[in-house]
Design a protein around this motif. Structure first.
Motif, PDB file in Angstrom:
ATOM      1  N   SER A 135     -22.712 -47.998 -20.789  1.00  0.00           N
ATOM      2  CA  SER A 135     -23.324 -47.000 -20.162  1.00  0.00           C
ATOM      3  C   SER A 135     -23.461 -45.641 -20.130  1.00  0.00           C
ATOM      4  O   SER A 135     -22.299 -45.252 -19.661  1.00  0.00           O
ATOM      5  N   PRO A 136     -24.767 -44.448 -19.676  1.00  0.00           N
ATOM      6  CA  PRO A 136     -23.825 -43.291 -19.938  1.00  0.00           C
ATOM      7  C   PRO A 136     -23.245 -43.515 -18.007  1.00  0.00           C
ATOM      8  O   PRO A 136     -21.763 -42.633 -18.461  1.00  0.00           O
ATOM      9  N   LYS A 137     -23.587 -44.325 -17.350  1.00  0.00           N
ATOM     10  CA  LYS A 137     -22.803 -43.937 -16.399  1.00  0.00           C
ATOM     11  C   LYS A 137     -21.747 -44.155 -16.185  1.00  0.00           C
ATOM     12  O   LYS A 137     -20.046 -43.407 -15.756  1.00  0.00           O
ATOM     13  N   ARG A 138     -21.186 -45.713 -16.859  1.00  0.00           N
ATOM     14  CA  ARG A 138     -19.191 -45.537 -17.256  1.00  0.00           C
ATOM     15  C   ARG A 138     -18.768 -45.023 -18.148  1.00  0.00           C
ATOM     16  O   ARG A 138     -17.764 -44.812 -18.185  1.00  0.00           O
ATOM     17  N   GLN A 139     -19.123 -44.073 -19.265  1.00  0.00           N
ATOM     18  CA  GLN A 139     -19.366 -43.301 -19.661  1.00  0.00           C
ATOM     19  C   GLN A 139     -18.341 -42.355 -19.346  1.00  0.00           C
ATOM     20  O   GLN A 139     -17.066 -41.596 -19.411  1.00  0.00           O
ATOM     21  N   LYS A 140     -19.175 -41.537 -18.103  1.00  0.00           N
ATOM     22  CA  LYS A 140     -18.413 -40.650 -17.611  1.00  0.00           C
ATOM     23  C   LYS A 140     -16.996 -41.199 -16.603  1.00  0.00           C
ATOM     24  O   LYS A 140     -16.551 -40.033 -15.824  1.00  0.00           O
ATOM     25  N   LYS A 171     -18.340 -44.900 -26.577  1.00  0.00           N
ATOM     26  CA  LYS A 171     -20.174 -45.060 -26.464  1.00  0.00           C
ATOM     27  C   LYS A 171     -20.717 -46.010 -26.512  1.00  0.00           C
ATOM     28  O   LYS A 171     -22.217 -45.916 -26.242  1.00  0.00           O
ATOM     29  N   HIS A 214     -12.135 -40.399 -20.160  1.00  0.00           N
ATOM     30  CA  HIS A 214     -11.872 -39.643 -21.194  1.00  0.00           C
ATOM     31  C   HIS A 214     -10.868 -39.730 -22.089  1.00  0.00           C
ATOM     32  O   HIS A 214      -9.975 -41.378 -21.929  1.00  0.00           O
ATOM     33  N   ASP A 270     -17.089 -53.017 -23.456  1.00  0.00           N
ATOM     34  CA  ASP A 270     -18.343 -53.717 -23.019  1.00  0.00           C
ATOM     35  C   ASP A 270     -18.093 -55.396 -21.906  1.00  0.00           C
ATOM     36  O   ASP A 270     -19.100 -55.215 -21.501  1.00  0.00           O
TER      37      ASP A 270
END
Length: 205
Positions: free
Chosen positions: A180-185, A177, A188, A148
């Motif tokens: 942010s959801p955008k960066r998580q995508k 985790k 992998h 982060d």
């Protein structure tokens, strides 16, 4: 993975002529010498140099695009030279290593000179915040900062095509985790060859 198995893995996965083996061995020799003067790697891993550090670094090349002489690999917080120095020895990437500690930079420059890899390896002795932006094809960081913090600090060196290769050990999923959801995508998780419980975050963009 034993030391013999680690060396066999390097030989099986990369084109390693005699000169390249000599560069790897010279790097290891210089590292062992320097450990008498500064803390570069843990003493517990010093007897497993090929498995714990060389293969652990080299495996990132299998997750990266095929290199050419103009592609830039930016390694953050290189420290003792992992993975940046191994990448520079084994590939044709232009490797730029960022390290803020003076004595470690002196060691890294000594390795570059004695391993004769000035053609594709260089060290920035500064904090990342103070380095002028440029576009990197690959960004790696083995022990630079939590994810982060790492992404905001280094995103100005990335483009939509940049590949991120971030060994995060057992904390890989937990750190992912925390984004942010955008960066998580963007990412992998790949399992490390040297530790089945360790993960490498692989991302693009």
């Amino acid at each position: 993975m034993t030391e013999d198995e680690a060396q066999a893995w390097i030989s099986a996965n990369f084109d390693v002529p005699r000169e390249t083996w000599e560069r790897l061995e010279r790097f290891i020799s210089l590292l062992r010498e320097e450990m008498l003067h500064q803390n570069l790697i843990s003493k517990s891993s010093a007897d497993h140099m090929w498995a714990r550090h060389i293969v652990d670094s080299a495996q990132l090349l299998l997750l990266a695009p095929k290199p050419d002489k103009d592609m830039i690999w930016l390694d953050l917080g290189t420290g003792a030279g992992f993975p940046g120095m191994v990448i520079a020895i084994l590939s044709s990437y232009q490797v730029r290593m960022v390290e803020s500690r003076k004595r470690r930079c002196e060691f890294l420059n000594k390795v570059i000179e004695q391993a004769e890899i000035e053609r594709n390896a260089a060290v920035f002795h500064d904090r990342l915040e103070n380095i002028d932006s440029f576009s990197a094809d690959i960004i790696s960081a083995r022990a630079f900062a939590p994810l982060d913090r790492l992404i905001p600090l280094s995103h100005r060196f990335s483009t939509e095509k940049t590949v991120w290769l971030l060994p995060k050990g057992k904390n890989a999923v937990r750190e992912l985790k925390g984004l942010s959801p955008k960066r998580q995508k963007m990412f992998h998780v790949e399992h490390s060859l040297t530790d089945p419980n360790a993960g490498i975050l692989v991302g693009k963009g």
